[in-house]
Design a protein around this motif. Structure first.
Motif, PDB file in Angstrom:
ATOM      1  N   MET A 127      55.804 -14.499  -1.808  1.00 50.59           N
ATOM      2  CA  MET A 127      54.550 -15.254  -1.507  1.00 50.59           C
ATOM      3  C   MET A 127      54.200 -15.191  -0.033  1.00 50.59           C
ATOM      4  O   MET A 127      53.107 -15.079   0.334  1.00 50.59           O
ATOM      5  N   ARG A 128      55.135 -14.933   1.007  1.00 52.64           N
ATOM      6  CA  ARG A 128      54.758 -15.068   2.392  1.00 52.64           C
ATOM      7  C   ARG A 128      54.194 -13.744   2.922  1.00 52.64           C
ATOM      8  O   ARG A 128      53.407 -13.539   3.576  1.00 52.64           O
ATOM      9  N   TYR A 129      54.987 -12.671   2.323  1.00 50.16           N
ATOM     10  CA  TYR A 129      54.752 -11.329   2.800  1.00 50.16           C
ATOM     11  C   TYR A 129      54.492 -10.388   2.141  1.00 50.16           C
ATOM     12  O   TYR A 129      53.787  -8.941   2.543  1.00 50.16           O
ATOM     13  N   MET A 130      54.264 -10.523   0.781  1.00 46.57           N
ATOM     14  CA  MET A 130      54.048  -9.221  -0.300  1.00 46.57           C
ATOM     15  C   MET A 130      52.953  -9.695  -1.178  1.00 46.57           C
ATOM     16  O   MET A 130      52.771  -9.081  -2.113  1.00 46.57           O
ATOM     17  N   GLY A 131      52.079 -10.688  -0.833  1.00 49.27           N
ATOM     18  CA  GLY A 131      50.785 -10.796  -1.326  1.00 49.27           C
ATOM     19  C   GLY A 131      50.572 -11.816  -2.564  1.00 49.27           C
ATOM     20  O   GLY A 131      49.635 -12.147  -3.453  1.00 49.27           O
ATOM     21  N   GLY A 132      51.975 -12.425  -2.733  1.00 44.82           N
ATOM     22  CA  GLY A 132      52.007 -13.511  -3.790  1.00 44.82           C
ATOM     23  C   GLY A 132      50.995 -14.603  -3.580  1.00 44.82           C
ATOM     24  O   GLY A 132      50.501 -15.099  -4.633  1.00 44.82           O
ATOM     25  N   GLN A 133      50.745 -14.923  -2.373  1.00 43.62           N
ATOM     26  CA  GLN A 133      49.941 -16.204  -2.201  1.00 43.62           C
ATOM     27  C   GLN A 133      48.687 -15.874  -2.404  1.00 43.62           C
ATOM     28  O   GLN A 133      47.767 -16.585  -2.918  1.00 43.62           O
ATOM     29  N   GLU A 134      48.022 -14.631  -2.080  1.00 43.93           N
ATOM     30  CA  GLU A 134      46.931 -14.009  -2.231  1.00 43.93           C
ATOM     31  C   GLU A 134      46.537 -13.882  -3.906  1.00 43.93           C
ATOM     32  O   GLU A 134      45.211 -14.278  -4.368  1.00 43.93           O
ATOM     33  N   ILE A 135      47.413 -13.601  -4.794  1.00 44.85           N
ATOM     34  CA  ILE A 135      47.163 -13.610  -6.013  1.00 44.85           C
ATOM     35  C   ILE A 135      47.095 -15.134  -6.467  1.00 44.85           C
ATOM     36  O   ILE A 135      46.085 -15.533  -7.406  1.00 44.85           O
ATOM     37  N   TRP A 136      47.858 -15.997  -6.168  1.00 46.81           N
ATOM     38  CA  TRP A 136      47.996 -17.414  -6.394  1.00 46.81           C
ATOM     39  C   TRP A 136      46.633 -18.075  -6.094  1.00 46.81           C
ATOM     40  O   TRP A 136      45.759 -18.698  -6.892  1.00 46.81           O
ATOM     41  N   ASP A 137      45.973 -17.731  -4.768  1.00 49.27           N
ATOM     42  CA  ASP A 137      44.863 -18.247  -4.279  1.00 49.27           C
ATOM     43  C   ASP A 137      43.747 -17.592  -5.487  1.00 49.27           C
ATOM     44  O   ASP A 137      42.812 -18.413  -5.713  1.00 49.27           O
ATOM     45  N   GLU A 138      43.774 -16.491  -5.742  1.00 48.48           N
ATOM     46  CA  GLU A 138      42.679 -15.888  -6.691  1.00 48.48           C
ATOM     47  C   GLU A 138      42.667 -16.585  -8.082  1.00 48.48           C
ATOM     48  O   GLU A 138      41.717 -17.006  -8.764  1.00 48.48           O
ATOM     49  N   ILE A 139      43.862 -16.906  -8.377  1.00 51.67           N
ATOM     50  CA  ILE A 139      43.999 -17.794  -9.965  1.00 51.67           C
ATOM     51  C   ILE A 139      43.426 -19.154  -9.745  1.00 51.67           C
ATOM     52  O   ILE A 139      42.531 -19.843 -10.357  1.00 51.67           O
ATOM     53  N   TYR A 140      43.893 -19.923  -8.659  1.00 48.60           N
ATOM     54  CA  TYR A 140      43.658 -21.096  -8.427  1.00 48.60           C
ATOM     55  C   TYR A 140      42.022 -21.443  -7.933  1.00 48.60           C
ATOM     56  O   TYR A 140      41.320 -22.432  -8.294  1.00 48.60           O
ATOM     57  N   ASP A 141      41.509 -20.431  -7.399  1.00 49.61           N
ATOM     58  CA  ASP A 141      40.069 -20.484  -7.006  1.00 49.61           C
ATOM     59  C   ASP A 141      39.220 -20.746  -8.054  1.00 49.61           C
ATOM     60  O   ASP A 141      38.022 -21.361  -8.065  1.00 49.61           O
ATOM     61  N   GLN A 142      39.476 -20.186  -9.165  1.00 51.79           N
ATOM     62  CA  GLN A 142      38.752 -20.520 -10.273  1.00 51.79           C
ATOM     63  C   GLN A 142      38.523 -22.065 -10.869  1.00 51.79           C
ATOM     64  O   GLN A 142      37.797 -22.355 -11.688  1.00 51.79           O
ATOM     65  N   PHE A 143      39.687 -22.681 -10.369  1.00 52.89           N
ATOM     66  CA  PHE A 143      39.695 -24.287 -10.680  1.00 52.89           C
ATOM     67  C   PHE A 143      39.180 -25.058  -9.496  1.00 52.89           C
ATOM     68  O   PHE A 143      39.449 -26.357  -9.507  1.00 52.89           O
ATOM     69  N   GLY A 144      39.087 -24.358  -8.378  1.00 46.74           N
ATOM     70  CA  GLY A 144      38.668 -25.164  -7.072  1.00 46.74           C
ATOM     71  C   GLY A 144      39.707 -25.845  -6.487  1.00 46.74           C
ATOM     72  O   GLY A 144      39.604 -26.903  -5.699  1.00 46.74           O
ATOM     73  N   VAL A 145      40.716 -25.228  -6.533  1.00 47.65           N
ATOM     74  CA  VAL A 145      42.073 -25.747  -5.768  1.00 47.65           C
ATOM     75  C   VAL A 145      42.658 -24.962  -5.130  1.00 47.65           C
ATOM     76  O   VAL A 145      42.631 -23.575  -5.282  1.00 47.65           O
ATOM     77  N   GLN A 146      43.758 -25.136  -4.242  1.00 43.48           N
ATOM     78  CA  GLN A 146      44.483 -24.451  -3.092  1.00 43.48           C
ATOM     79  C   GLN A 146      46.018 -24.897  -3.264  1.00 43.48           C
ATOM     80  O   GLN A 146      46.119 -25.905  -3.466  1.00 43.48           O
ATOM     81  N   GLY A 147      46.883 -23.912  -3.853  1.00 47.02           N
ATOM     82  CA  GLY A 147      48.322 -24.191  -3.873  1.00 47.02           C
ATOM     83  C   GLY A 147      49.087 -23.739  -2.935  1.00 47.02           C
ATOM     84  O   GLY A 147      48.781 -22.765  -2.306  1.00 47.02           O
ATOM     85  N   PHE A 148      50.170 -24.493  -2.586  1.00 42.01           N
ATOM     86  CA  PHE A 148      51.085 -24.244  -1.492  1.00 42.01           C
ATOM     87  C   PHE A 148      52.476 -24.462  -1.966  1.00 42.01           C
ATOM     88  O   PHE A 148      52.705 -25.364  -2.753  1.00 42.01           O
ATOM     89  N   LEU A 149      53.426 -23.557  -1.658  1.00 40.82           N
ATOM     90  CA  LEU A 149      54.839 -23.883  -1.963  1.00 40.82           C
ATOM     91  C   LEU A 149      55.341 -25.150  -1.212  1.00 40.82           C
ATOM     92  O   LEU A 149      55.120 -25.074  -0.223  1.00 40.82           O
ATOM     93  N   SER A 150      56.043 -26.133  -2.003  1.00 40.19           N
ATOM     94  CA  SER A 150      56.358 -27.219  -1.500  1.00 40.19           C
ATOM     95  C   SER A 150      58.161 -27.425  -1.751  1.00 40.19           C
ATOM     96  O   SER A 150      58.551 -28.393  -1.264  1.00 40.19           O
ATOM     97  N   GLY A 151      58.806 -26.356  -2.206  1.00 40.56           N
ATOM     98  CA  GLY A 151      60.024 -26.403  -2.193  1.00 40.56           C
ATOM     99  C   GLY A 151      60.718 -25.703  -3.433  1.00 40.56           C
ATOM    100  O   GLY A 151      59.958 -25.134  -3.949  1.00 40.56           O
TER     101      GLY A 151
END
Length: 260
Positions: A127-151
């Motif tokens: 998620m932090r260093y190898m592009g996982g967050q960017e993929i997640w952002d692209e998926i959640y963009d379609q729903f108008g939300v932003q995701g963050f790992l929380s634990g």
């Protein structure tokens, strides 16, 4: 596989917008109040307490300018409608697990955990260093939300079963609470799989609606009382190597926050 191919292959579904009948968040003299809905019971050990701790830290870090009010499962919306509440504007934030929403996109399971998937440090590194967050952002963009790992719970347990499992044949027909792509694996083995919120599982086991259930591990499961009904406990889980929780935020409102 590049990230666009990954997302196309995941069959991302569209989200319908539903007008919210609830009052808008309070904004007075530069102060903002946001609502965080969760999938966890009130004061639930680990996960529920962690959601409250996160809300308290955000409130403290902003000097009270951004106050986060936590609503436990069922207090504002049903637990498994937490993400929908953020999408439709009923709440500004949700705390849960991304694989609860795989009906919106199967790809979301990868941001909680998948069978024989990544361990906790591996998932965090992706998620932090190898592009996982960017993929997640692209998926959640379609729903108008932003995701963050929380634990992350670490490796979970396989579950509580009323009857002992001695062969794969014993799995057939078992009514089993287990979510995510792991649930699909259990279905292939012959189980009848359903997902339900943490606070609903014990009653379903007690009434006989379920024959088995998995949630997290001993610390959480003890609080939910599964051991009182099902006496056979199997570990570790082969479908949940390192399960992440998520904080989801209304992206437009998040981007409108002051820089600090």
């Amino acid at each position: 596989m590049d990230r666009r191919s990954f997302i196309r292959g995941a069959g991302v579904a569209g989200a319908g917008a539903v007008a919210s009948s609830l009052a808008a968040p309070a904004v007075a003299q530069g102060n903002i109040t946001w609502r965080m809905v969760t999938t966890w019971p009130k004061n639930f050990p680990g996960l529920g307490v962690g959601a409250q701790r996160l809300a308290d830290r955000i409130t403290a870090a902003s000097g009270g300018r951004l106050t986060v009010q936590v609503y436990s499962a069922g207090e504002l919306v049903p637990p498994l409608q937490s993400l929908d509440a953020v999408i439709d504007g009923s709440a500004e934030m949700s705390h849960g697990a991304a694989y609860y929403w795989q009906n919106k996109s199967p790809a979301l399971a990868f941001f909680t955990g998948v069978p024989y998937g990544m361990t906790t440090p591996e998932l965090t590194a992706w998620m932090r260093y190898m592009g996982g967050q960017e993929i997640w952002d692209e998926i959640y963009d379609q729903f108008g939300v932003q995701g963050f790992l929380s634990g992350n719970t670490g490796t979970q347990t396989g579950g509580w079963f009323r009857d002992e499992l001695t062969s794969l044949d014993d799995v057939k027909g078992v009514r089993f609470r287990t979510p995510g792509l792991g649930g699909r694996v259990w279905e292939k083995l012959g189980a009848t799989v359903t997902n339900m919120a943490a606070g609903e599982i014990f009653q379903a086991l007690q009434s006989g609606t379920l024959d088995a259930a998995e949630f997290v591990g001993p610390y959480n499961d003890l609080a939910l009382g599964f051991h009182q009904v099902a006496k056979n406990y199997y570990m570790p889980s082969f479908v949940e190597s390192g399960l992440a929780t998520e904080l989801v935020v209304d992206k437009k409102k998040y981007q409108e926050l002051p820089e600090d």
